[in-house]
Scaffold this active site. Sequence first.
Site, PDB file in Angstrom:
ATOM      1  CG  HIS A 140     -25.213 -12.122  29.390  1.00 49.33           C
ATOM      2  ND1 HIS A 140     -24.699 -12.637  28.820  1.00 49.33           N
ATOM      3  CD2 HIS A 140     -25.464 -13.106  30.171  1.00 49.33           C
ATOM      4  CE1 HIS A 140     -24.310 -13.946  28.569  1.00 49.33           C
ATOM      5  NE2 HIS A 140     -24.830 -14.538  29.890  1.00 49.33           N
ATOM      6  CG  ASP A 217     -30.602  -9.729  27.704  1.00 48.45           C
ATOM      7  OD1 ASP A 217     -31.687 -10.874  27.787  1.00 48.45           O
ATOM      8  OD2 ASP A 217     -29.866  -9.494  28.065  1.00 48.45           O
ATOM      9  CD  GLN A 220     -31.625 -14.999  33.553  1.00 46.35           C
ATOM     10  OE1 GLN A 220     -32.412 -15.834  34.071  1.00 46.35           O
ATOM     11  NE2 GLN A 220     -30.232 -15.331  33.014  1.00 46.35           N
ATOM     12  CE  LYS A 243     -30.125 -17.238  29.482  1.00 43.10           C
ATOM     13  NZ  LYS A 243     -28.981 -17.797  29.958  1.00 43.10           N
ATOM     14  CB  CYS A 381     -21.318 -14.102  30.494  1.00 43.11           C
ATOM     15  SG  CYS A 381     -21.598 -15.504  30.179  1.00 43.11           S
TER      16      CYS A 381
HETATM   17  N1  7TS Z   1     -28.685 -11.761  28.013  1.00 38.73           N
HETATM   18  C1  7TS Z   1     -29.378 -12.476  29.620  1.00 38.73           C
HETATM   19  C2  7TS Z   1     -29.817 -11.026  30.291  1.00 38.73           C
HETATM   20  C3  7TS Z   1     -28.300 -13.568  29.889  1.00 38.73           C
HETATM   21  O1  7TS Z   1     -28.917 -14.454  31.355  1.00 38.73           O
HETATM   22  C4  7TS Z   1     -28.264 -14.660  29.205  1.00 38.73           C
HETATM   23  C5  7TS Z   1     -27.507 -15.429  29.454  1.00 38.73           C
HETATM   24  C6  7TS Z   1     -28.738 -14.182  27.833  1.00 38.73           C
HETATM   25  C7  7TS Z   1     -28.327 -13.013  27.662  1.00 38.73           C
HETATM   26  C8  7TS Z   1     -28.062 -15.075  26.373  1.00 38.73           C
HETATM   27  O2  7TS Z   1     -28.432 -16.297  25.709  1.00 38.73           O
HETATM   28  P1  7TS Z   1     -28.438 -17.659  25.585  1.00 38.73           P
HETATM   29  O3  7TS Z   1     -28.904 -17.812  25.630  1.00 38.73           O
HETATM   30  O4  7TS Z   1     -28.674 -16.617  23.937  1.00 38.73           O
HETATM   31  O5  7TS Z   1     -27.287 -18.128  25.865  1.00 38.73           O
HETATM   32  N2  7TS Z   1     -27.517 -16.466  30.062  1.00 38.73           N
HETATM   33  C9  7TS Z   1     -26.766 -17.205  31.656  1.00 38.73           C
HETATM   34  C10 7TS Z   1     -26.260 -17.438  32.283  1.00 38.73           C
HETATM   35  O6  7TS Z   1     -26.483 -16.170  33.536  1.00 38.73           O
HETATM   36  N3  7TS Z   1     -25.722 -18.433  32.729  1.00 38.73           N
HETATM   37  O7  7TS Z   1     -25.136 -19.172  31.510  1.00 38.73           O
HETATM   38  C11 7TS Z   1     -25.281 -18.444  30.616  1.00 38.73           C
END
Ligand code: 7TS
Length: 423
Positions: A140, A217, A220, A243, A381
């Site tokens: 990401h 990371d 997910q 999430k 992303c």
């Molecule tokens: N890493 C992964 C694997 C992610 O899926 C996301 C967000 C992030 C980092 C960033 O997370 P945040 O909570 O700091 O924004 N993924 C997604 C997505 O798949 N669609 O919208 C956000």
Amino acid sequence: MSAVTGAVRPGTQRAGEGGFDVERVRKDFPILHREVHGKPLAYLDNAASSQKPQQVIDTISRFYSESNANIHRGVHELSQRATDLYEDARRKAAGLLNAAEDREIIFVRGTTEAINLVAFSYLKKHARPGDEVLISAMEHQSNIVPWQIACEVFGTRLRVAPVNDDGELILHEFEKLIGPRTKIVSVVHVSNSIGTVNPVREIVEVAHRKQVPVLIDGAQAVPHMPVDVRALGCDFYAFSGHKIFGPTGVGVLYGKAELLEDMPPYQGGGEMISVVTFQKTHYNVIPYKFEAGTPNIAGGVGLGAAIDYLNNLDRAAARRHEDDLLAYATEAVSRVPGVRIIGTAKEKASILSFTLEGVHPHDIGTILDRDGIAVRTGHHCTQPLMQRFGVPATARASFAFYNTREEVDRLVEGLRKTKEMMT
Ligand code: 7TS
């Protein structure tokens, strides 16, 4: 926190997909019962953000009604109460990840901030110009861009391990890219755009053989599977509250105590200091050294409630149910003429990306939305990964344990309708 009413515990399950009582669990999530454009909501965008159970919503509301005050600073009752609730949540997060100590849990805004923190603080301490950071091609942008910015500041270089045509990390190529100048490895546990589950235990082993620390990371992964940072052996692990059925604006960075202690602060401000004079400031101990300013207190408390909720679920049954949804959806979506599934790894979490010949993913999303079906379309992303597969964008259905086969059927029907309308 009161018992989770709708969660399924062993012995109380009704027969269902994977032995999971999905109808009962759905009752905990009020938003799942609303309509969108006059149709029942089918929320299949859980990888972007998941929905919240009533228990989390009530906990946040109760916090503001009964306990709200700033933390760590007051001797008065409410401040102490708020501090206790916030620190309880830290203990729960440590438990969720099986961290050795609570002080290894740093509250941040989310995965993005966690990675920025490590990129800047760890590299500031350890990197010299010409050193390298190793990531993978399925990251990401939150696990790409912080390193790129840090690389500009510290003169380091970003290396990228390739993925194969199924969307799996090519481990021997990854291993070859770890050299004497590699200062840190940072890889995703579960790909947000194609669902690949990476062999993170092996990745850590390979990196540690060469004395290179690893950040994972886990944005997910934590929603779908138990994570044990000590069993994985990783040095840092990041996830986002929103999430995992908790609130937005709060997340966790786990770090091994000896590494965190050795790292400089990421931001300056209140809470992260012990003594300040104009000549010199002494920093607080971990985790507070990394928690400058008033944090998202209600968010932390709400995250604690989300962790309670997960702990009260039969997570093995929830995972079986999600796996069933993924297999069922993969099979049914594949049968729609013109569908190409992007990401066919052997190990996947319940994330399904696809394209539909002759139809732009954006149109898929718009037409499905009219039927109350929420999917995500775009590059998710992960633009470099999209380039790897030669597509500008995909449509993505991402399932949580509260989704049903019936919702998958509606998705498939919607895709057939889209195909007819657009081609
Ligand atoms: N890493 C992964 C694997 C992610 O899926 C996301 C967000 C992030 C980092 C960033 O997370 P945040 O909570 O700091 O924004 N993924 C997604 C997505 O798949 N669609 O919208 C956000």
